[in-house]
Structure formats: C-alpha cells, structure tokens
Design a protein around this motif. Structure first.
Motif, PDB file in Angstrom:
ATOM      1  N   LEU A 225       0.844  -1.189   0.000  1.00 13.21           N
ATOM      2  CA  LEU A 225       0.000   0.000   0.000  1.00 13.21           C
ATOM      3  C   LEU A 225       0.882   1.243   0.000  1.00 13.21           C
ATOM      4  O   LEU A 225       1.963   1.242   0.584  1.00 13.21           O
ATOM      5  CB  LEU A 225      -0.916   0.004   1.228  1.00 13.21           C
ATOM      6  CG  LEU A 225      -1.917  -1.153   1.313  1.00 13.21           C
ATOM      7  CD1 LEU A 225      -2.711  -1.073   2.616  1.00 13.21           C
ATOM      8  CD2 LEU A 225      -2.855  -1.174   0.118  1.00 13.21           C
ATOM      9  N   PRO A 226       0.450   2.320  -0.656  1.00 10.02           N
ATOM     10  CA  PRO A 226       1.243   3.552  -0.671  1.00 10.02           C
ATOM     11  C   PRO A 226       1.523   4.071   0.741  1.00 10.02           C
ATOM     12  O   PRO A 226       0.709   3.871   1.655  1.00 10.02           O
ATOM     13  CB  PRO A 226       0.356   4.529  -1.456  1.00 10.02           C
ATOM     14  CG  PRO A 226      -0.555   3.665  -2.257  1.00 10.02           C
ATOM     15  CD  PRO A 226      -0.788   2.441  -1.441  1.00 10.02           C
ATOM     16  N   ASP A 227       2.640   4.744   0.899  1.00  3.03           N
ATOM     17  CA  ASP A 227       3.045   5.224   2.218  1.00  3.03           C
ATOM     18  C   ASP A 227       2.013   6.159   2.832  1.00  3.03           C
ATOM     19  O   ASP A 227       1.724   6.090   4.038  1.00  3.03           O
ATOM     20  CB  ASP A 227       4.394   5.938   2.124  1.00  3.03           C
ATOM     21  CG  ASP A 227       5.544   4.978   1.824  1.00  3.03           C
ATOM     22  OD1 ASP A 227       5.356   3.756   2.023  1.00  3.03           O
ATOM     23  OD2 ASP A 227       6.616   5.446   1.401  1.00  3.03           O
ATOM     24  N   ASP A 228       1.431   7.058   2.010  1.00  3.97           N
ATOM     25  CA  ASP A 228       0.459   7.996   2.578  1.00  3.97           C
ATOM     26  C   ASP A 228      -0.822   7.291   3.013  1.00  3.97           C
ATOM     27  O   ASP A 228      -1.451   7.676   4.012  1.00  3.97           O
ATOM     28  CB  ASP A 228       0.164   9.132   1.600  1.00  3.97           C
ATOM     29  CG  ASP A 228      -0.277   8.653   0.219  1.00  3.97           C
ATOM     30  OD1 ASP A 228      -0.232   7.426  -0.037  1.00  3.97           O
ATOM     31  OD2 ASP A 228      -0.650   9.504  -0.609  1.00  3.97           O
ATOM     32  N   LEU A 229      -1.206   6.227   2.296  1.00  2.63           N
ATOM     33  CA  LEU A 229      -2.359   5.436   2.712  1.00  2.63           C
ATOM     34  C   LEU A 229      -2.053   4.685   3.996  1.00  2.63           C
ATOM     35  O   LEU A 229      -2.882   4.619   4.919  1.00  2.63           O
ATOM     36  CB  LEU A 229      -2.770   4.473   1.597  1.00  2.63           C
ATOM     37  CG  LEU A 229      -3.888   3.483   1.924  1.00  2.63           C
ATOM     38  CD1 LEU A 229      -5.140   4.202   2.414  1.00  2.63           C
ATOM     39  CD2 LEU A 229      -4.209   2.612   0.702  1.00  2.63           C
ATOM     40  N   GLU A 230      -0.869   4.109   4.082  1.00  2.00           N
ATOM     41  CA  GLU A 230      -0.455   3.432   5.318  1.00  2.00           C
ATOM     42  C   GLU A 230      -0.522   4.388   6.499  1.00  2.00           C
ATOM     43  O   GLU A 230      -0.997   4.032   7.586  1.00  2.00           O
ATOM     44  CB  GLU A 230       0.958   2.878   5.167  1.00  2.00           C
ATOM     45  CG  GLU A 230       1.063   1.566   4.413  1.00  2.00           C
ATOM     46  CD  GLU A 230       0.637   0.360   5.254  1.00  2.00           C
ATOM     47  OE1 GLU A 230       0.226   0.564   6.417  1.00  2.00           O
ATOM     48  OE2 GLU A 230       0.714  -0.758   4.735  1.00  2.00           O
ATOM     49  N   VAL A 270     -13.321   7.844   6.667  1.00  2.00           N
ATOM     50  CA  VAL A 270     -13.729   7.475   5.309  1.00  2.00           C
ATOM     51  C   VAL A 270     -12.516   7.295   4.409  1.00  2.00           C
ATOM     52  O   VAL A 270     -11.586   8.112   4.430  1.00  2.00           O
ATOM     53  CB  VAL A 270     -14.630   8.565   4.681  1.00  2.00           C
ATOM     54  CG1 VAL A 270     -15.168   8.090   3.331  1.00  2.00           C
ATOM     55  CG2 VAL A 270     -15.758   8.942   5.608  1.00  2.00           C
ATOM     56  N   LEU A 271     -12.552   6.226   3.621  1.00  5.43           N
ATOM     57  CA  LEU A 271     -11.553   5.990   2.585  1.00  5.43           C
ATOM     58  C   LEU A 271     -12.309   5.907   1.265  1.00  5.43           C
ATOM     59  O   LEU A 271     -13.046   4.952   1.018  1.00  5.43           O
ATOM     60  CB  LEU A 271     -10.807   4.689   2.872  1.00  5.43           C
ATOM     61  CG  LEU A 271      -9.606   4.344   2.000  1.00  5.43           C
ATOM     62  CD1 LEU A 271      -8.559   5.447   2.075  1.00  5.43           C
ATOM     63  CD2 LEU A 271      -9.005   3.029   2.446  1.00  5.43           C
ATOM     64  N   ALA A 272     -12.181   6.921   0.420  1.00  9.12           N
ATOM     65  CA  ALA A 272     -12.953   7.003  -0.826  1.00  9.12           C
ATOM     66  C   ALA A 272     -12.083   6.645  -2.021  1.00  9.12           C
ATOM     67  O   ALA A 272     -10.942   7.088  -2.127  1.00  9.12           O
ATOM     68  CB  ALA A 272     -13.516   8.413  -1.004  1.00  9.12           C
TER      69      ALA A 272
END
Length: 408
Positions: A225-230, A270-272
């Motif tokens: 997963l991308p670092d910013d999402l992590e 929320v994760l959109a």
C-alpha cells in the motif's frame, strides 16, 4: 491461448489472474481487451501481451446517449465487427480461445474460433446469464406478471436475438459462416464455465446445461500500500471504504457526499476510491482520504466495512478479506450480488442505486454490527483462492487430451 473479453475492469481482471497461472504452467497467452490505458498497463505489469479490440470501454460507458434498446443493436454491431477485425490475427497459432465479457463481443470471439477451427470455451463471472429453472435471467423489460422462469428464459432468447442476431449473422456471413438462430445459446455453448466462488455463488445443477464451476479467477496481489495510505490507516480506527469502480459514472451525482456524511455520522473515518468518475472528497478534513488504483486484497482486511456497487470482483475480494459489505447496486448482476451478501449475513443490500442519508445509514449500521463482522470472518474462511489455477489446469488438460486424440 487467446483470452478474449470486452467490458469493465471486472471483465478484464479475472483474465489477468488466469493468464498468469497459464504462463506459470508453461503456456503462451495473449489477451484481447478494450484499449483502455489502465487495462494495457495492468497486463503489461504481469508481462502478458494485449491485443486492443474495439473502442475504449470507459468511453463506451460514458457515451451519450446511454445504452438503450434503440442504440444497442448499433453498438453491438460495432463490438462484433471489432472482434472479427482483430480476432483472426490475435488467435493465430492458438489452441484454445476463452470468450467472456459483453455478449456481442463473446459471440464475435466464438465465431472467430469457429472459423479458424479452434476450440473455444465460454466463461461467465456470474450465473444469471446461464439458463436455469432456479433463477430468472438478468433483468430485462419482460411483460408484467410473467414469473415462470422457463417462460422468462424463452423471452430472454427472443430479446437477445432481436438485439444482436442481425449484427452477428451479417458479420458471420462476411467470413463464410452460417447464421446463428439462437445467439444466447451459441455464446454459452454446451459446457460453459462459471468462474465464481461456490460459497458466494452456488450453482444448482440443471439437466439442460453442463456447467463447470472453477472458482473465481483471482491473482494474488503483492503490491504494498502507498506510504500515505499506510499513514492514514495507522492514524486512527479502521475506516469505511467507499468505492463504485467503473459504476461511479452511473452512480448518483451526490453519492460521495451522502456516503461521507453517513460514515462520519456513525463516528467512522472514510476511505474514498476515485473510480472512473474521479470521485473527490467534499472537504479537507483529515478524517477522509482518497485513493486511486490500490491493492484491494491488502486494503480490505484493514477497513471496518466496504461500501461498493456490487461487482463480482469487489464482492469476492471483500468476502475473502472478511470485510462486512454494503452493496449499492447500479445495474446488471449487481442486485444479485447484493442479495447474496445480505443472504449470507456478511453485509447489507441497499434497495436501489441512489442512497439517501437515511437508507445508507440503515445499511451501514447493519454492516458495522459485531455479528455481521463475525459472520464475514467465518465466510471468508470458506471462500477459495485457487479458481484461476483450477481453470488453467483444465484448459491445459483439454489441449493435452485433444492432442493425444488427434495423434492416436
């Protein structure tokens, strides 16, 4: 082998999984698919050659006017013609052609295989296109009051022939093939494959059709997963994922705002997902995060629930991850998958394609209930992950048997 499809990401992604398994077993594979950049990139990432066919699937989805009984025959004729144009060269040297996706495209692909004298296998990613006394066909404008499934399937043949028959037979005549009287049964064939999980989509045997259910075709996704999402995931409690994929183009204009407000009202982050409509956040508060293309297999195990359109792929991925679901179906087979999610007790089926604050709140409360999560985790243990391997071995076994028979 040639794997042929036309449709959205949900029609292409299973072929990626099958192609990778076939290559692992030593087979040469290429894929015919719409010329969308994300499809080409996905296949390039796994080293599978792609032959573009027809126009962009995204462009067709967003075309104006939208699909209707008035323009479907013309669009079908274009899809069929594109298969006849690209198929013969793409199938050169192939032993088997796997046909799936939109029915006109599959009819064209099977016709190409027939002309070249190679075996073809028809595959569907949901059972509602397979005639059965146990369920009706996909929703079409049938006469009111008609409920007998056998009568409905007869009407289904008539509707499909009216929409696609002329276009298919004009193209078949152009390469010296005889006309097809029943387009649906021609596409399905005598032994169609059902590439769905038996727990999520159990097929009931019918004497009129020899269905091979392989399990869903899933490619294990190892992407991080991308670092910013992590960082977002680690910064608080598991969020609720909201995404409608290619169907975001058809979802109601304010669906993102409604979903975000509903999730927030229940004290959740929320994760959109942007999807094809490039859905965006409604403000800059730090309880929301937007993602594009991402490893859903890794992500769905870390969310509180998944709110989605009910595509077969998303439904299966969420079920495998043990994530409770809220399905807001837009069209085609999506109401069926919504019903399966609700029936299995692993989430809620929203009634209709346009959620209100009240209706989505009720559905989300069901999905977030502890008993729903417990049931989702139990069902996750029963969902298989080997469907693409099963299908790949069946294809290679078929070639081996037919080769031995021809040389005997």
């Amino acid at each position: 082998m040639l794997l042929s499809t036309y449709g959205s990401r949900g029609d292409v992604e299973p072929l990626v999984g099958l192609a990778v398994q076939l290559r692992a077993l030593g087979a040469e594979v290429r894929v015919c698919a719409p010329p969308d950049e994300d499809f080409a990139q996905r296949l390039a990432d796994v080293g599978v050659p792609m032959v573009p066919v027809g126009q962009s699937a995204r462009a067709l989805t967003t075309a104006s006017p939208p699909p209707s009984s008035a323009n479907l025959p013309r669009r079908a004729a274009e899809l069929i013609a594109s298969q006849f144009a690209a198929g013969p060269a793409a199938a050169e040297g192939c032993d088997v052609l796997v046909a799936t996706g939109a029915m006109p495209a599959a009819a064209g692909a099977r016709s190409v295989a027939e002309k070249l004298g190679i075996r073809s296998v028809s595959v569907t990613f949901q059972q509602l296109t397979l005639p059965s006394p146990h369920h009706p066909p996909l929703a079409r404008p049938f006469p009111p009051g008609v409920t007998d499934n056998r009568v409905l399937w007869d009407l289904d043949v008539q509707n499909i022939n009216a929409l696609f028959g002329e276009a298919l037979n004009v193209n078949r005549a152009s390469i010296g093939l005889p006309p097809v009287g029943n387009v649906r049964d021609y596409v399905i064939g005598d032994q169609p494959w059902l590439a769905t999980d038996p727990t999520l989509d159990p097929w009931q045997e019918t004497p009129d059709l020899d269905v091979v259910q392989t399990g869903a075709w899933i490619l294990p996704d190892e992407r991080p997963l991308p670092d910013d999402l992590e960082a977002f995931l680690e910064a608080g409690e598991p969020p609720v994922y909201v995404g409608f994929g290619s169907m975001s183009m058809r979802a109601s204009k304010d669906v993102a705002q409604v979903a975000i407000e509903v999730v927030r009202a229940q004290g959740r982050r929320v994760l959109a997902s942007r999807g094809w409509a490039d859905l965006a956040l409604i403000d800059d508060q730090d309880d929301c995060f937007v993602v594009g293309e991402v490893n859903q297999q890794a992500l769905f195990g870390r969310v509180a629930a998944v709110v989605h359109h009910g595509g077969a792929g998303t439904t299966t991925t969420a079920a495998r991850a043990g994530a409770p679901q809220v399905v807001v179906p837009q069209l085609a087979d999506q109401p069926y998958w919504a019903g399966r999610v609700a029936g299995l007790g692993i989430g809620a089926a929203h009634d209709g394609p346009a959620p209100t604050t009240e209706s989505l709140s009720a559905a989300l409360r069901t999905a977030l209930a502890p008993e729903t999560r417990a049931r989702a985790r139990t069902v996750a243990d029963a969902v298989r992950a080997d469907g693409a391997t099963v299908a790949a071995k069946l294809l290679l076994d078929t070639i081996s048997r037919e080769g031995a028979s021809m040389s005997a």
